[in-house]
Design a protein around this motif. Structure first.
Motif, PDB file in Angstrom:
ATOM      1  N   UNK A 193       0.887  -1.007  -0.082  1.00 35.26           N
ATOM      2  CA  UNK A 193       0.074  -0.170   0.101  1.00 35.26           C
ATOM      3  C   UNK A 193       0.815   1.198  -0.019  1.00 35.26           C
ATOM      4  N   UNK A 194       2.120   1.075   0.277  1.00 35.25           N
ATOM      5  CA  UNK A 194       3.200   2.012   0.053  1.00 35.25           C
ATOM      6  C   UNK A 194       4.185   1.534  -1.166  1.00 35.25           C
ATOM      7  N   UNK A 195       4.627   2.423  -1.859  1.00 31.66           N
ATOM      8  CA  UNK A 195       5.512   1.857  -2.761  1.00 31.66           C
ATOM      9  C   UNK A 195       6.816   1.437  -2.206  1.00 31.66           C
ATOM     10  N   UNK A 196       7.391   1.973  -1.143  1.00 28.00           N
ATOM     11  CA  UNK A 196       8.421   1.862  -0.565  1.00 28.00           C
ATOM     12  C   UNK A 196       8.421   0.326  -0.100  1.00 28.00           C
ATOM     13  N   UNK A 197       7.433  -0.268   0.114  1.00 32.23           N
ATOM     14  CA  UNK A 197       7.066  -1.516   0.620  1.00 32.23           C
ATOM     15  C   UNK A 197       7.075  -2.521  -0.659  1.00 32.23           C
ATOM     16  N   UNK A 198       7.153  -2.256  -1.725  1.00 31.89           N
ATOM     17  CA  UNK A 198       7.108  -3.156  -2.784  1.00 31.89           C
ATOM     18  C   UNK A 198       8.285  -4.181  -2.815  1.00 31.89           C
ATOM     19  N   UNK A 199       7.892  -5.227  -3.509  1.00 28.00           N
ATOM     20  CA  UNK A 199       9.094  -6.561  -3.586  1.00 28.00           C
ATOM     21  C   UNK A 199       9.384  -6.176  -5.007  1.00 28.00           C
ATOM     22  N   UNK A 200      10.472  -7.199  -5.253  1.00 30.85           N
ATOM     23  CA  UNK A 200      10.744  -7.351  -6.815  1.00 30.85           C
ATOM     24  C   UNK A 200       9.546  -8.138  -7.310  1.00 30.85           C
ATOM     25  N   UNK A 201       8.855  -8.908  -6.762  1.00 28.32           N
ATOM     26  CA  UNK A 201       7.955  -9.466  -7.311  1.00 28.32           C
ATOM     27  C   UNK A 201       6.649  -8.688  -7.908  1.00 28.32           C
ATOM     28  N   UNK A 202       6.524  -7.833  -6.844  1.00 33.19           N
ATOM     29  CA  UNK A 202       5.356  -6.783  -7.068  1.00 33.19           C
ATOM     30  C   UNK A 202       5.669  -5.900  -8.266  1.00 33.19           C
ATOM     31  N   UNK A 203       7.011  -5.338  -8.710  1.00 37.59           N
ATOM     32  CA  UNK A 203       7.133  -4.602  -9.611  1.00 37.59           C
ATOM     33  C   UNK A 203       7.441  -5.367 -10.788  1.00 37.59           C
ATOM     34  N   UNK A 204       7.912  -6.574 -10.852  1.00 38.99           N
ATOM     35  CA  UNK A 204       7.729  -7.242 -11.735  1.00 38.99           C
ATOM     36  C   UNK A 204       6.415  -7.629 -12.493  1.00 38.99           C
ATOM     37  N   UNK A 205       5.439  -7.789 -11.555  1.00 35.25           N
ATOM     38  CA  UNK A 205       4.051  -7.842 -11.923  1.00 35.25           C
ATOM     39  C   UNK A 205       3.425  -6.529 -12.801  1.00 35.25           C
TER      40      UNK A 205
END
Length: 203
Positions: free
Chosen positions: A10-22
Motif C-alpha cells: 500500500x506504500x511503494x517503498x514496501x514493494x517487492x521485486x515480484x510486485x514490480x515485475x507484476x
C-alpha cells in the motif's frame, strides 16, 4: 472477489521485486494502447473545442499535418504537426510544453523542441494585440532549432485556420501515429539528441 492480480503493498517503498515485475508485465498492454488514446483525444478535439475559431482544434491539427505532408516532411515532422496542440484539452495555458512531453519519447529531439516552443514563436503573429512581446522568441535566436520553429509556425501552424482548406482526413494519419508510438521510448536511434533536420524534403 476480483481475480485480478495486484501488488502486495500500500506504500511503494514496501514493494517487492515480484510486485514490480507484476506491474511491469501489466503495464505493457496499456502502453501498447497509447496511439489509440492519442487518436481518441484528437477525435474529441473535433467535438469539444476552443470557441471563436472558424474551425475545430481537430481541423487545425489536420490542416497543419496535411501542410507538412504536402511539403514533403518526414513522419516525425508530420506527427509533430498533427499533435502540436494535443495538450489543449488538459493544459490550455501551457499546451505547447504538454504536447511536447506527449511526443518526446517517440520522435526526434528537434521535433519535440519545436513543439515545446511553438507557443512563444507564435506570439509573433498576435502578441502585440495583447500588449505582449511579439519578439519574445528572439531569446532563442542562437538555438539550432530556431529557424525550424519559425518555419513550422509560418508554414504549418499559423496558416491552418482555414475552413476552405482541403485537409486530409484523420484516418490517413492513423498509420503514422501508430508507427511513431510503437517505437521504443527514448531510444537513442529515435531521439537523435542534437540532430537538426530539415522540415521539408530537398525537392
Amino acid at each position: 472477489m476480483s481475480n485480478e492480480r495486484t501488488v502486495s503493498f500500500t506504500q511503494m517503498k514496501d514493494g517487492t521485486k515480484e510486485d514490480y515485475a507484476l506491474l511491469h508485465e501489466l503495464e505493457k498492454p496499456y502502453l501498447g494502447l497509447t496511439a489509440d488514446r492519442i487518436l481518441d483525444e484528437l477525435r474529441r478535439q473535433g467535438e469539444v473545442s476552443l470557441q471563436g475559431y472558424k474551425i475545430t482544434r481537430l481541423d487545425h491539427a489536420l490542416q497543419s499535418a496535411t501542410r507538412a505532408r504536402r511539403d514533403g516532411a518526414d513522419i516525425d515532422w508530420i506527427v509533430g504537426a498533427l499533435l502540436h496542440d494535443i495538450g489543449d484539452g488538459l493544459a490550455p495555458q501551457n499546451h505547447d510544453r504538454f504536447s511536447a512531453e506527449v511526443i518526446r519519447p517517440f520522435v526526434r529531439w528537434d521535433v519535440a523542441w519545436v513543439v515545446e516552443h511553438h507557443g512563444i514563436f507564435q506570439m509573433l503573429y498576435y502578441g502585440r494585440h495583447y500588449g505582449w512581446d511579439e519578439n519574445a522568441r528572439d531569446r532563442f535566436k542562437d538555438h539550432p532549432c530556431f529557424d525550424n520553429c519559425a518555419a513550422f509556425c509560418e508554414r504549418w501552424d499559423q496558416s491552418s485556420f482555414d475552413p476552405e482548406y482541403q485537409q486530409d482526413p484523420l484516418e490517413s494519419f492513423e498509420p503514422l501515429v501508430r508507427e511513431v508510438f510503437a517505437r521504443k521510448a527514448y531510444s537513442a536511434d529515435v531521439v537523435q539528441e542534437g540532430t537538426v533536420t530539415s522540415l521539408t524534403s530537398p525537392a
